[in-house]
Design a protein around this motif. Structure first.
Motif, short mmCIF file in Angstrom:
data_model
loop_
_atom_site.label_atom_id
_atom_site.label_comp_id
_atom_site.label_asym_id
_atom_site.label_seq_id
_atom_site.Cartn_x
_atom_site.Cartn_y
_atom_site.Cartn_z
N ASN A 1 0.82 -1.22 0.00
CA ASN A 1 0.00 0.00 0.00
C ASN A 1 0.85 1.26 0.00
O ASN A 1 0.55 2.23 -0.71
N SER A 2 1.89 1.24 0.78
CA SER A 2 2.74 2.43 0.84
C SER A 2 3.40 2.67 -0.52
O SER A 2 3.52 3.81 -0.99
N PHE A 3 3.78 1.56 -1.19
CA PHE A 3 4.39 1.70 -2.51
C PHE A 3 3.41 2.33 -3.50
O PHE A 3 3.73 3.27 -4.22
N ARG A 4 2.15 1.86 -3.45
CA ARG A 4 1.12 2.41 -4.37
C ARG A 4 0.94 3.90 -4.11
O ARG A 4 0.87 4.71 -5.05
N ALA A 5 0.87 4.24 -2.83
CA ALA A 5 0.66 5.65 -2.48
C ALA A 5 1.83 6.50 -3.00
O ALA A 5 1.62 7.57 -3.58
N ASP A 6 3.04 5.97 -2.82
CA ASP A 6 4.20 6.72 -3.31
C ASP A 6 4.15 6.88 -4.83
O ASP A 6 4.47 7.95 -5.36
N LEU A 7 3.73 5.83 -5.52
CA LEU A 7 3.66 5.95 -6.98
C LEU A 7 2.61 6.95 -7.41
O LEU A 7 2.79 7.68 -8.36
N ASP A 8 1.50 7.00 -6.65
CA ASP A 8 0.44 7.95 -7.02
C ASP A 8 0.92 9.38 -6.93
O ASP A 8 0.53 10.23 -7.72
N SER A 9 1.73 9.65 -5.92
CA SER A 9 2.20 11.05 -5.79
C SER A 9 3.60 11.22 -6.40
O SER A 9 4.31 12.17 -6.10
N PHE A 10 3.95 10.29 -7.30
CA PHE A 10 5.30 10.28 -7.87
C PHE A 10 5.55 11.53 -8.71
O PHE A 10 4.67 12.01 -9.42
N SER A 11 6.77 12.09 -8.59
CA SER A 11 7.13 13.13 -9.55
C SER A 11 8.51 12.77 -10.11
O SER A 11 9.37 12.29 -9.39
N ASN A 12 8.63 13.01 -11.39
CA ASN A 12 9.82 12.54 -12.07
C ASN A 12 11.00 13.48 -11.86
O ASN A 12 11.28 14.35 -12.65
N GLU A 13 11.65 13.28 -10.73
CA GLU A 13 12.88 14.05 -10.48
C GLU A 13 13.90 13.04 -10.02
O GLU A 13 13.58 12.10 -9.30
N GLU A 14 15.12 13.31 -10.39
CA GLU A 14 16.16 12.34 -10.10
C GLU A 14 16.22 12.01 -8.60
O GLU A 14 16.35 10.86 -8.19
N LYS A 15 16.04 13.07 -7.80
CA LYS A 15 16.16 12.88 -6.34
C LYS A 15 15.08 11.92 -5.82
O LYS A 15 15.35 11.01 -5.06
N ILE A 16 13.86 12.15 -6.28
CA ILE A 16 12.73 11.33 -5.83
C ILE A 16 12.91 9.89 -6.30
O ILE A 16 12.69 8.93 -5.54
N ILE A 17 13.31 9.72 -7.55
CA ILE A 17 13.50 8.37 -8.09
C ILE A 17 14.52 7.61 -7.24
O ILE A 17 14.29 6.47 -6.85
N ASN A 18 15.61 8.30 -6.91
CA ASN A 18 16.64 7.64 -6.11
C ASN A 18 16.14 7.28 -4.72
O ASN A 18 16.41 6.20 -4.20
N GLU A 19 15.36 8.20 -4.14
CA GLU A 19 14.84 7.96 -2.80
C GLU A 19 13.94 6.73 -2.76
O GLU A 19 14.07 5.87 -1.88
N LEU A 20 13.04 6.64 -3.75
CA LEU A 20 12.11 5.50 -3.79
C LEU A 20 12.86 4.20 -4.05
O LEU A 20 12.57 3.16 -3.46
N GLN A 21 13.85 4.30 -4.94
CA GLN A 21 14.68 3.14 -5.25
C GLN A 21 15.28 2.56 -3.95
O GLN A 21 15.22 1.37 -3.70
N VAL A 22 15.84 3.48 -3.17
CA VAL A 22 16.47 3.05 -1.92
C VAL A 22 15.43 2.55 -0.91
O VAL A 22 15.58 1.52 -0.28
#
Ligand code: DAH
Length: 330
Positions: A12-33
């Motif tokens: 659920n937390s993953f889905r929520a994060d994807l819903d509010s996803f914004s395509n910035e390098e910083k965010i992508i890296n954070e979610l990856q980690v």
């Protein structure tokens, strides 16, 4: 919280994060980690497998592997889709018919081409090529060439001084002295090089230009040899039909002295391109050659003038501006 609930919570937390996803390098890296890193939430679930009863382990192991595969696919798809619709929404159009870029290829400077050609012409009749210093002392640039101190001929030379007794050479004639000081006669040398004069700059004068000096010392050298040599050169350089004339002139280091002009058809006028003459006995004396035994001729060509005639260039300054639009034509 039961293991099943924990798994659900991560999903659920993953889905929520994807819903509010914004395509910035910083965010992508954070979610990856956060989800897929070595200490991420999914790795955390795998950690807990050790506390699961042995008979359920294979089942949960499989479940977690599937979860990891699925979420990472969704994550990649999300990153890809937002990248496409933000920056390259319009499909890139490539026009394959456009001409390609040319490689920047250097070319030989017209002055250098002229110098090279002059060297070849004189090498063919037995001249060696020599060089000498561009910063030199008064002795080599003037005094040994029979310019006494305070002689008015020094004024003609518009000298750049480095200090009281050191100059930027005003002509390549200084190398005559260096050569004769260091070698016994006979000599046959050609000396290409840069020379410097403090002149008012114009379409035909620049503070830096090029000369090719010649020096021929032997027994029985005559003015006819000088004339024959200059004529030979002019025919090789400008073709058999070149029109030239010898005029009497004055240089402290030659006697008699002459200047040679060639006819510039395009401008309908004579153009002086070389000073020359028979080496003055005083010059031989200053380098320790016996003027009763040795005779010689010398000449000094103005290379920039020759290049201007050869390439039909009307302004000497073009040679020194380094403008690629000019240089790439040669
Ligand atoms: N050095 C002279 C000049 O720059 C040119 C020249 C004249 C050179 C006569 C010579 C020569 O060797 O013999 O104006």
């Amino acid at each position: 919280m039961s293991f099943d609930k924990q798994i659900e919570a991560v999903r659920n937390s993953f889905r929520a994060d994807l819903d509010s996803f914004s395509n910035e390098e910083k965010i992508i890296n954070e979610l990856q980690v956060k989800y897929f890193g070595r200490k991420g939430l999914i790795a955390g679930l795998f950690q807990q497998l050790k506390d699961i009863p042995a008979n359920q382990k294979p089942c949960y192991g499989k479940l977690l592997n599937e979860l990891r595969g699925k979420l990472s696919k969704e994550f990649e798809a999300k990153v890809k889709s937002t990248t496409e619709d933000s920056s390259t929404n319009k499909k890139e159009f490539i026009d394959y018919t456009l001409p390609g870029y040319r490689f920047p290829v250097g070319s030989t400077h017209p002055i250098q081409q002229t110098l090279d050609q002059m060297k070849e012409i004189f090498k063919a009749i037995g001249f060696n090529v020599g060089y000498g210093p561009e910063i030199d002392d008064d002795w080599h640039n003037f005094e040994a060439l029979n310019f006494p101190p305070h002689h008015p001929a020094r004024d003609m030379q518009d000298t750049f001084f480095v200090d009281q007794s050191t100059v930027l050479r005003t002509h390549t004639s200084n190398v005559q002295i260096h050569l004769m000081e260091n070698k016994p006669p006979p000599l046959r040398y050609l000396v290409p090089g840069k020379v410097y004069r403090n002149e008012a700059i114009s379409f035909k004068h620049y503070c830096l230009f090029h000369q090719v000096e010649g020096l021929y010392v032997d027994k029985n050298v005559s003015f006819a040899d000088l004339k024959g040599t200059v004529d030979y050169f002019l025919r090789k350089m400008f073709g058999e039909s070149v029109k030239s004339r010898f005029r009497p002139s004055y240089f402290p280091f030659t006697e008699p002295s002459a200047e040679v002009d060639i006819w510039n058809e395009r401008r309908q006028q004579w153009m002086e391109i070389v000073g020359c003459g028979m080496v003055d006995p005083n010059v031989f004396k200053s380098v320790g050659y016996d003027p009763e035994i040795w005779h010689g001729f010398a000449f000094g060509f103005g290379v920039d003038r020759i290049a201007m005639l050869k390439y039909k260039i009307d302004d000497i300054r073009l040679f020194y501006q380094g403008d690629v639009r000019f240089l790439e034509q040669f």
